[in-house]
Scaffold this motif. Structure first.
Motif, PDB file in Angstrom:
ATOM      1  N   ASN A   1      -3.132   4.733  -3.134  1.00  0.00           N
ATOM      2  CA  ASN A   1      -4.183   5.285  -2.364  1.00  0.00           C
ATOM      3  C   ASN A   1      -4.323   6.808  -2.712  1.00  0.00           C
ATOM      4  O   ASN A   1      -5.038   7.776  -2.773  1.00  0.00           O
ATOM      5  CB  ASN A   1      -3.604   5.584  -1.315  1.00  0.00           C
ATOM      6  CG  ASN A   1      -4.911   4.040  -0.205  1.00  0.00           C
ATOM      7  OD1 ASN A   1      -5.658   4.054  -0.545  1.00  0.00           O
ATOM      8  ND2 ASN A   1      -3.577   4.056   0.974  1.00  0.00           N
ATOM      9  N   HIS A   2      -3.306   7.701  -3.518  1.00  0.00           N
ATOM     10  CA  HIS A   2      -2.882   8.450  -3.477  1.00  0.00           C
ATOM     11  C   HIS A   2      -1.437   8.717  -4.850  1.00  0.00           C
ATOM     12  O   HIS A   2      -0.841   8.091  -4.354  1.00  0.00           O
ATOM     13  CB  HIS A   2      -2.340   9.514  -2.195  1.00  0.00           C
ATOM     14  CG  HIS A   2      -2.187  11.146  -2.611  1.00  0.00           C
ATOM     15  ND1 HIS A   2      -2.537  11.638  -4.114  1.00  0.00           N
ATOM     16  CD2 HIS A   2      -0.956  11.738  -1.821  1.00  0.00           C
ATOM     17  CE1 HIS A   2      -1.840  13.039  -3.327  1.00  0.00           C
ATOM     18  NE2 HIS A   2      -1.155  13.027  -2.308  1.00  0.00           N
TER      19      HIS A   2
ATOM     20  N   THR B   1      -7.933  11.193  -4.147  1.00  0.00           N
ATOM     21  CA  THR B   1      -7.248  10.025  -3.173  1.00  0.00           C
ATOM     22  C   THR B   1      -8.368   9.058  -2.611  1.00  0.00           C
ATOM     23  O   THR B   1      -9.541   9.388  -2.795  1.00  0.00           O
ATOM     24  CB  THR B   1      -7.164  11.352  -2.045  1.00  0.00           C
ATOM     25  OG1 THR B   1      -5.558  12.221  -2.707  1.00  0.00           O
ATOM     26  CG2 THR B   1      -6.139  10.302  -0.736  1.00  0.00           C
ATOM     27  N   MET B   2      -8.267   8.226  -2.047  1.00  0.00           N
ATOM     28  CA  MET B   2      -8.930   7.339  -1.631  1.00  0.00           C
ATOM     29  C   MET B   2      -7.907   6.547  -0.171  1.00  0.00           C
ATOM     30  O   MET B   2      -6.887   7.032   0.256  1.00  0.00           O
ATOM     31  CB  MET B   2      -9.257   6.018  -2.629  1.00  0.00           C
ATOM     32  CG  MET B   2      -7.564   4.866  -2.311  1.00  0.00           C
ATOM     33  SD  MET B   2      -8.513   3.704  -3.584  1.00  0.00           S
ATOM     34  CE  MET B   2      -7.116   2.438  -3.481  1.00  0.00           C
ATOM     35  N   MET B   3      -8.802   5.834   0.855  1.00  0.00           N
ATOM     36  CA  MET B   3      -8.176   5.888   1.851  1.00  0.00           C
ATOM     37  C   MET B   3      -8.699   4.159   1.905  1.00  0.00           C
ATOM     38  O   MET B   3      -9.379   3.641   0.855  1.00  0.00           O
ATOM     39  CB  MET B   3      -8.494   5.847   3.633  1.00  0.00           C
ATOM     40  CG  MET B   3      -8.508   7.296   3.439  1.00  0.00           C
ATOM     41  SD  MET B   3      -8.817   8.286   5.113  1.00  0.00           S
ATOM     42  CE  MET B   3      -8.271   9.875   4.852  1.00  0.00           C
ATOM     43  N   THR B   4      -7.429   3.182   2.532  1.00  0.00           N
ATOM     44  CA  THR B   4      -7.698   1.497   2.922  1.00  0.00           C
ATOM     45  C   THR B   4      -8.207   0.978   3.328  1.00  0.00           C
ATOM     46  O   THR B   4      -7.471   1.732   4.788  1.00  0.00           O
ATOM     47  CB  THR B   4      -6.258   0.867   1.561  1.00  0.00           C
ATOM     48  OG1 THR B   4      -6.354   1.397   0.395  1.00  0.00           O
ATOM     49  CG2 THR B   4      -7.001  -0.297   2.074  1.00  0.00           C
ATOM     50  N   TYR B   5      -9.201   0.053   4.237  1.00  0.00           N
ATOM     51  CA  TYR B   5      -9.068  -0.110   5.530  1.00  0.00           C
ATOM     52  C   TYR B   5      -8.990  -1.461   5.533  1.00  0.00           C
ATOM     53  O   TYR B   5      -9.243  -2.499   4.536  1.00  0.00           O
ATOM     54  CB  TYR B   5     -11.374   0.454   5.517  1.00  0.00           C
ATOM     55  CG  TYR B   5     -11.385  -0.327   6.921  1.00  0.00           C
ATOM     56  CD1 TYR B   5     -10.798   0.177   8.032  1.00  0.00           C
ATOM     57  CD2 TYR B   5     -12.986  -0.829   6.861  1.00  0.00           C
ATOM     58  CE1 TYR B   5     -10.810  -0.327   9.767  1.00  0.00           C
ATOM     59  CE2 TYR B   5     -12.788  -1.353   8.610  1.00  0.00           C
ATOM     60  CZ  TYR B   5     -12.060  -0.618   9.644  1.00  0.00           C
ATOM     61  OH  TYR B   5     -12.774  -1.390  11.104  1.00  0.00           O
ATOM     62  N   ASP B   6      -8.689  -2.310   6.659  1.00  0.00           N
ATOM     63  CA  ASP B   6      -8.462  -3.990   7.350  1.00  0.00           C
ATOM     64  C   ASP B   6      -9.351  -3.660   7.886  1.00  0.00           C
ATOM     65  O   ASP B   6      -8.811  -3.504   8.998  1.00  0.00           O
ATOM     66  CB  ASP B   6      -6.944  -3.874   7.378  1.00  0.00           C
ATOM     67  CG  ASP B   6      -7.320  -5.453   7.920  1.00  0.00           C
ATOM     68  OD1 ASP B   6      -7.784  -5.644   7.807  1.00  0.00           O
ATOM     69  OD2 ASP B   6      -5.757  -5.426   8.435  1.00  0.00           O
TER      70      ASP B   6
ATOM     71  N   ILE C   1       0.998  -0.975   0.241  1.00  0.00           N
ATOM     72  CA  ILE C   1      -0.075   0.119   0.039  1.00  0.00           C
ATOM     73  C   ILE C   1       0.831   1.123  -0.186  1.00  0.00           C
ATOM     74  O   ILE C   1       1.474   1.391   0.526  1.00  0.00           O
ATOM     75  CB  ILE C   1      -1.301   0.098   0.931  1.00  0.00           C
ATOM     76  CG1 ILE C   1      -2.008  -1.238   1.272  1.00  0.00           C
ATOM     77  CG2 ILE C   1      -1.742   0.846   1.580  1.00  0.00           C
ATOM     78  CD1 ILE C   1      -2.904  -1.529   2.085  1.00  0.00           C
ATOM     79  N   ASP C   2       0.988   1.872  -1.300  1.00  0.00           N
ATOM     80  CA  ASP C   2       1.799   3.022  -0.917  1.00  0.00           C
ATOM     81  C   ASP C   2       3.106   2.952  -0.976  1.00  0.00           C
ATOM     82  O   ASP C   2       3.489   2.348  -0.521  1.00  0.00           O
ATOM     83  CB  ASP C   2       0.956   4.770  -0.610  1.00  0.00           C
ATOM     84  CG  ASP C   2      -0.027   4.621  -0.475  1.00  0.00           C
ATOM     85  OD1 ASP C   2      -0.616   4.941  -1.534  1.00  0.00           O
ATOM     86  OD2 ASP C   2      -1.033   4.749   1.092  1.00  0.00           O
ATOM     87  N   ILE C   3       3.265   3.988  -2.393  1.00  0.00           N
ATOM     88  CA  ILE C   3       5.349   3.449  -2.367  1.00  0.00           C
ATOM     89  C   ILE C   3       6.037   4.742  -2.111  1.00  0.00           C
ATOM     90  O   ILE C   3       5.756   5.489  -0.855  1.00  0.00           O
ATOM     91  CB  ILE C   3       5.208   2.671  -3.875  1.00  0.00           C
ATOM     92  CG1 ILE C   3       4.881   3.656  -4.877  1.00  0.00           C
ATOM     93  CG2 ILE C   3       5.078   1.449  -3.528  1.00  0.00           C
ATOM     94  CD1 ILE C   3       5.201   2.589  -5.797  1.00  0.00           C
TER      95      ILE C   3
END
Length: 408
Positions: free
Chosen positions: A82-83, A154-159, A49-51
Motif C-alpha cells: 500500500n505504501h 499510497t493506496m489502501m486495500t479493502y476487503d 498486505i504490507d511488510i
C-alpha cells in the motif's frame, strides 16, 4: 507470539519495536515503541498486505507468526504494498529472494518505487483505483488510491467480504501493542494513551498532508467498515469510527478555520541565563489569572516530537526565547521550521525574549512567521534583567493571549 485472527480468512502479524534509542524516520523519539503491522488474507490464493523492515527482531517475529498459521514468506501468491516507505516495504527484497513467484502489487507510482527504490523489476504489477483482485473462494480485495497519505504512491486495500480497510499509515499511532492488538481489548485509559500517541504520530508524520487525509476520508466514506487495520497501532474492530473521527479532528487542526483547535496554550521556552525565564513567569501569571489551561516545554531539553502534538492541537502558543548572536535562540528556530513544514496555522501567538548587547530575534521571528496565518499579540523584548514595567506589560499580554484563546 502468534498471528492474530481477525476473521476466518484474515490474520494480523506484527512486530513491536522496543528500541528506545531508535528514532522514527530518523527524527522522532519512540519512548513507548511502535508496532509495524501486516495482514494475511486467504482465499484460494493468499496475499500479504504490507511488510516490514529488519528492525529490532522484526523479521524473526514475522516468521514465527506466519509459522503459527502454517505459512512462510514463500507461501504467498501476492505481496500488496500500500505504501513504499521502508518501514512497510524494506523486506520486499528478502521476500522476493525466498518467493520469486509472488506477484508484487502497488499503485502505479508505487510500482515505480519498487523498481527504482528497491531495484526489483520483474513480477511487479501496477493496480488501478477501484481495481479488484480475486483471490478465489469468494475472497476479493479492492484497491483505492489515496495519494499523499502520506507519500504520493499510497493506496489502501479493502476487503468487501469482511468489511476490512487496510489503511497503512492512515489511522495509525505510535506505541507497542503487544498481544492486545484490538481496540476493544483495552480500557478507556489505555485507549486514551493510544489516542495521545496517535496525536503525536499525526503531528510528527501526517500533519503536512491533512488536506489529503480529508480527501481520503471523503473518498472512502461510503465503505462499510467493521475493521480498520493500520500499519502502526491498534486494529480497530470495536469502534472503527472512533479512530476515523479522531483523524478528522486532527486534520481540522490545520485545514479548518481554527475553531476546532483546543482552547489551551502551548508554552515553548528557552533561556540562556534565566532572564527570559523571568519574563515568562510574568506571562504565566497573567494566563493563570484568566484560567486558561496550558502545557509547558523547555527547549532544547524536550525533544520536538513531544512538543509538536501539543502545539498542533492548541489554539494558543507562547514562545519565549532570547536573542542569540543577532538571531533567534537556535532551538526555537528549529521548532518554527517544523511548524512551517507541518502547517501549524490559525494560532493565537505571543512571543517574548530578552537580549544582551543587541536584539535581532524579533526581526528574524517576524520574517519567519509571515506565512503562518497567526494572530499575533505584540511581541515584547527587554535588555538583560527584567524591570517592573516589563513585568507589568508581560502579565497584561499574558492575559490578552489567554482571552484571545478563550474567545476564539
Amino acid at each position: 507470539m502468534e498471528a492474530k485472527k481477525l476473521t476466518e480468512t484474515v490474520y494480523c502479524i506484527h512486530a513491536d519495536i522496543h528500541d528506545r534509542t531508535a528514532r522514527f524516520e530518523g527524527i522522532w523519539l519512540l519512548p513507548h515503541g511502535v508496532s509495524i503491522n501486516s495482514y494475511v488474507v486467504k482465499g484460494e490464493k493468499t496475499a500479504l498486505i504490507d511488510i516490514v523492515k529488519d528492525w529490532d527482531g522484526s523479521v524473526d517475529s514475522y516468521r514465527k507468526q506466519l509459522e503459527s498459521i502454517g505459512l512462510s514468506f514463500s507461501s504467498f501468491d501476492y505481496v500488496i504494498l500500500n505504501h513504499l516507505e521502508p518501514d512497510h516495504a524494506d523486506l520486499i527484497n528478502l521476500v522476493r529472494e525466498e518467493n520469486p513467484r509472488a506477484e508484487i502489487l502497488a499503485s502505479a507510482k508505487g510500482a515505480a518505487l519498487v523498481e527504482n527504490f528497491f531495484k526489483i523489476k520483474d513480477g511487479v504489477r501496477a493496480v488501478k483505483d477501484g481495481e479488484v483482485l480475486d483471490l478465489g473462494g469468494g475472497k476479493k480485495l479492492v484497491f483505492y488510491e489515496t495519494p499523499n497519505i502520506h507519500w504520493p504512491e499510497t493506496m489502501m486495500t479493502y476487503d468487501p467480504d469482511d468489511k476490512i480497510l487496510f489503511s497503512c499509515d492512515a489511522f495509525g499511532s505510535y506505541g507497542c501493542i503487544g498481544e492486545k492488538i484490538f481496540d476493544d481489548e483495552h480500557t478507556e485509559d489505555e485507549l486514551k494513551f493510544f489516542e495521545n500517541e496517535a496525536l503525536r504520530y499525526y503531528a510528527n508524520i501526517v500533519a503536512s498532508f491533512s488536506t489529503f487525509v480529508n480527501k481520503g476520508i471523503e473518498k472512502l466514506g461510503s465503505l462499510e467498515l467493521k475493521f480498520i487495520c493500520p500499519s502502526h497501532g491498534l486494529v480497530w474492530r470495536g469502534n472503527p469510527a472512533r479512530i476515523v473521527n479522531l483523524y478528522k479532528k486532527f486534520a481540522d487542526y490545520n485545514t479548518g478555520d481554527g475553531s476546532g483547535l483546543e482552547k489551551t496554550i502551548c508554552i515553548i521556552w528557552g533561556s540562556m541565563y534565566g532572564y527570559t525565564k523571568d519574563g515568562l513567569d510574568a506571562v504565566i501569571e497573567g494566563i493563570n489569572e484568566e484560567g486558561v489551561a496550558y502545557s509547558i516545554y523547555r527547549i532544547p531539553d524536550t525533544d520536538a516530537t513531544f512538543i509538536l502534538g501539543e502545539a498542533y492541537r492548541s489554539a494558543g502558543l507562547l514562545l519565549a526565547m532570547p536573542t542569540y548572536e543577532y538571531k533567534m535562540f537556535p532551538p526555537m528556530a528549529h521548532i518554527l521550521d517544523l511548524f512551517e513544514r507541518k502547517h501549524f496555522i490559525n494560532k493565537k501567538v505571543f512571543r517574548i525574549g530578552s537580549w544582551g548587547w543587541v536584539g535581532g530575534a524579533k526581526k528574524e521571528y517576524e520574517t519567519r512567521i509571515e506565512k503562518f496565518k497567526w494572530t499575533n499579540i505584540e511581541s515584547h523584548e527587554w535588555q538583560g534583567k527584567i524591570s517592573e514595567e516589563d513585568r507589568r506589560i508581560l502579565k497584561e499580554r499574558g492575559k490578552e493571549l489567554a482571552r484571545a484563546v478563550k474567545n476564539g
